[in-house]
Scaffold this motif. Sequence first.
Motif, PDB file in Angstrom:
ATOM      1  N   SER A 277      62.698 -52.080  26.082  1.00  0.00           N
ATOM      2  CA  SER A 277      62.907 -52.454  27.480  1.00  0.00           C
ATOM      3  C   SER A 277      61.919 -51.693  28.353  1.00  0.00           C
ATOM      4  CB  SER A 277      64.370 -52.194  27.879  1.00  0.00           C
ATOM      5  OG  SER A 277      64.832 -50.958  27.380  1.00  0.00           O
ATOM      6  N   ASN A 279      60.296 -52.544  30.892  1.00  0.00           N
ATOM      7  CA  ASN A 279      59.113 -53.371  31.132  1.00  0.00           C
ATOM      8  C   ASN A 279      59.256 -54.286  32.340  1.00  0.00           C
ATOM      9  OD1 ASN A 279      61.115 -54.878  29.894  1.00  0.00           O
ATOM     10  ND2 ASN A 279      59.726 -56.032  28.566  1.00  0.00           N
ATOM     11  N   ALA A 280      60.396 -54.208  33.048  1.00  0.00           N
ATOM     12  CA  ALA A 280      60.605 -55.066  34.212  1.00  0.00           C
ATOM     13  C   ALA A 280      61.493 -54.351  35.223  1.00  0.00           C
ATOM     14  CB  ALA A 280      61.243 -56.391  33.802  1.00  0.00           C
ATOM     15  N   GLU A 293      51.099 -61.784  36.532  1.00  0.00           N
ATOM     16  CA  GLU A 293      50.133 -62.294  35.556  1.00  0.00           C
ATOM     17  C   GLU A 293      48.736 -62.453  36.142  1.00  0.00           C
ATOM     18  OE1 GLU A 293      51.415 -65.757  33.479  1.00  0.00           O
ATOM     19  OE2 GLU A 293      53.405 -64.952  33.033  1.00  0.00           O
ATOM     20  N   TYR A 409      55.868 -57.994  27.490  1.00  0.00           N
ATOM     21  CA  TYR A 409      56.099 -58.808  28.674  1.00  0.00           C
ATOM     22  C   TYR A 409      57.078 -59.940  28.368  1.00  0.00           C
ATOM     23  CZ  TYR A 409      55.034 -61.939  32.611  1.00  0.00           C
ATOM     24  OH  TYR A 409      55.109 -62.764  33.717  1.00  0.00           O
ATOM     25  N   GLN A 410      58.072 -60.092  29.242  1.00  0.00           N
ATOM     26  CA  GLN A 410      59.126 -61.101  29.124  1.00  0.00           C
ATOM     27  C   GLN A 410      59.916 -60.979  27.824  1.00  0.00           C
ATOM     28  OE1 GLN A 410      56.905 -64.783  29.686  1.00  0.00           O
ATOM     29  NE2 GLN A 410      57.212 -64.720  31.902  1.00  0.00           N
ATOM     30  N   ASN A 411      59.861 -59.793  27.204  1.00  0.00           N
ATOM     31  CA  ASN A 411      60.581 -59.530  25.958  1.00  0.00           C
ATOM     32  C   ASN A 411      60.197 -60.494  24.846  1.00  0.00           C
ATOM     33  OD1 ASN A 411      61.943 -57.396  27.161  1.00  0.00           O
ATOM     34  ND2 ASN A 411      63.633 -58.698  27.814  1.00  0.00           N
ATOM     35  N   ILE A 412      58.950 -60.922  24.856  1.00  0.00           N
ATOM     36  CA  ILE A 412      58.451 -61.824  23.823  1.00  0.00           C
ATOM     37  C   ILE A 412      57.583 -61.024  22.865  1.00  0.00           C
ATOM     38  CG2 ILE A 412      57.055 -63.870  23.332  1.00  0.00           C
ATOM     39  CD1 ILE A 412      57.751 -64.861  26.154  1.00  0.00           C
ATOM     40  N   ASN A 415      53.485 -60.843  22.560  1.00  0.00           N
ATOM     41  CA  ASN A 415      52.975 -61.508  23.765  1.00  0.00           C
ATOM     42  C   ASN A 415      51.628 -60.899  24.139  1.00  0.00           C
ATOM     43  OD1 ASN A 415      52.590 -62.766  26.227  1.00  0.00           O
ATOM     44  ND2 ASN A 415      54.686 -62.432  26.932  1.00  0.00           N
ATOM     45  N   CYS A 420      53.592 -56.298  32.247  1.00  0.00           N
ATOM     46  CA  CYS A 420      54.804 -55.492  32.370  1.00  0.00           C
ATOM     47  C   CYS A 420      54.777 -54.643  33.637  1.00  0.00           C
ATOM     48  CB  CYS A 420      54.948 -54.565  31.166  1.00  0.00           C
ATOM     49  SG  CYS A 420      55.047 -55.414  29.586  1.00  0.00           S
TER      50      CYS A 420
END
Length: 556
Positions: A277, A279-280, A293, A409-412, A415, A420
């Motif tokens: 986590s 990251n946001a 982005e 990023y986006q928990n992907i 990615n 982030c």
Amino acid sequence: MKPLYRIIASALSLSALIACAGDLDTAPEGDTMTEDQKQEVLTQDPAKLESDVLSLYSSMIELLAIEEWSGRTLHYDFGYAAILMMMDSWGQDTPSEDSGYNWFVSNLEMSDRTATSLAGYFIWNNLYKQMGLANRIIASVPADTEDASLRAFRGQALAIRAFDYLNLVQLYQFTYDGHSEALAVPLVPETMTGEEAAHNPRATVAEVYERILLDLDEAIALLPTSGQAGQINRQAAYGLRARTHLLMKNYDRAYDDAAAAAQGYTPYSIAEVSQPSFNAFNHAWLWGNVIGESNDVVQSGIVNFPAHMCSFTGNGYSPGYSGRYINSELYSRIPDTDVRKGWWALAEQKTEKDETTGQEQKYWEFCDIEHPCPNVDWQWTITYKGKQYNIAEWAGWQAPYLNVKFGAYQNIYNNATNACDIPLMRVEEMLLIQAEAKGLSANGSIAEGAAILENFVQTYRDPSYTCTATSREEFIDAVWFQRRIELWGEGHSWFDIMRLKKPVHRLGTNYATTVAWNLPAESPLFLLIVPEAECNVNSAIENNPTVAAPKAGDTY
């Protein structure tokens, strides 16, 4: 980048310091506007200054800010988050590869303590440039304005200037306690002229702290309690003042400010930190860099924070070339019942024969289904060698203790977009300040501080935790241990070493032998050197002594 005196001159003339700067200096006919005319414009339309306020934050994520000056494309040149990584690299909690792929290797080696160091110049430029932008706004908005927007603009600029000074004073001199009259850094008021700046000596530590508190006192009075994500509000300013008072050992004030800062925020839950986590921007963050982005640092691909820190990114140095690890000795002290034990991937080195060549090859086997990491239910797994692993395992590309704290990023998983957000202040830090301040205050006690510490850790990290400290030193170390784990990788570790007057111990850990040493508390090596470029244009600078970088195996 401009030397300090040029930054001041630019800020005072309100010329275009960066691309998004406003145009309040120039009337439509091209004539220069007077101060009274500018104030009239601002009163009628405060939005005229908004672009300058936004520049305070865009400067923190500026891409390749010193490329023209250095003549090189430096992959750590992505703003303030790089300074956080540099500071963590100096200490003892964030081992990384001593290799050419590591763009923070000069910090890891502590070979950046020279007047011509590119990293040293990068730090000086980043903080003083942002201060110049803050001075521009402070000079434009009268202190007695009643306009709510202008009050918020001035408050943010004052808080940012205090933030820059608070960084600088801890980088160029030892802590307030015992060094209040030592030389720190030059003070740059918004009224200073270029001629004055060319003969501007380093102020004392006490003088810099006085300026910090004056700026934060006014900022707190001006700022609203809410605002846009990523911008400083009153709570974040309280947090900065809590940090300041903790450094000055004003424990009662540090406690009160940290409590005020924490209002309205809740820590990450155990469930939330049971997977990568941080990251946001979320409910735990008082302040952070909000990244989109389209930001230049993201568009660069790998010149950004996740590329160097996130082990799950599909585009960067961290997965495969230059990872960020935890000190093995520190890791061994984290209880298995603590969810944070899973923020780093444990591994076992194994050997197998290549079926084609018959040659033996070594690889690291990470936590897997048969041998899971304690208290961790990773959502991101890949199949490797017939098993599922909680982290990419590229034929032995990393060592154990690799961090999996920071999500992609986006928990992907994998990615390639590194957009982030970056945490600069979390409510967890404020709770830890409350615990330390209450335990060390003359109006508190170790038992009261321990109760705050236990409540935080038991509720949000380790239900089995108890604080067993009975002496003052034991309690300081108990809080420090929690800070080392909780705030790992977020740039706090070096300032804690300086503030608590701790040594740096790397010997006997997982640091590469080439950068393994033990250094005493307040070693002369701990202080940065004012860049030569600044000394050349400021005749009053008296620099810190240059000390040779440590050698492998050094101890005391």
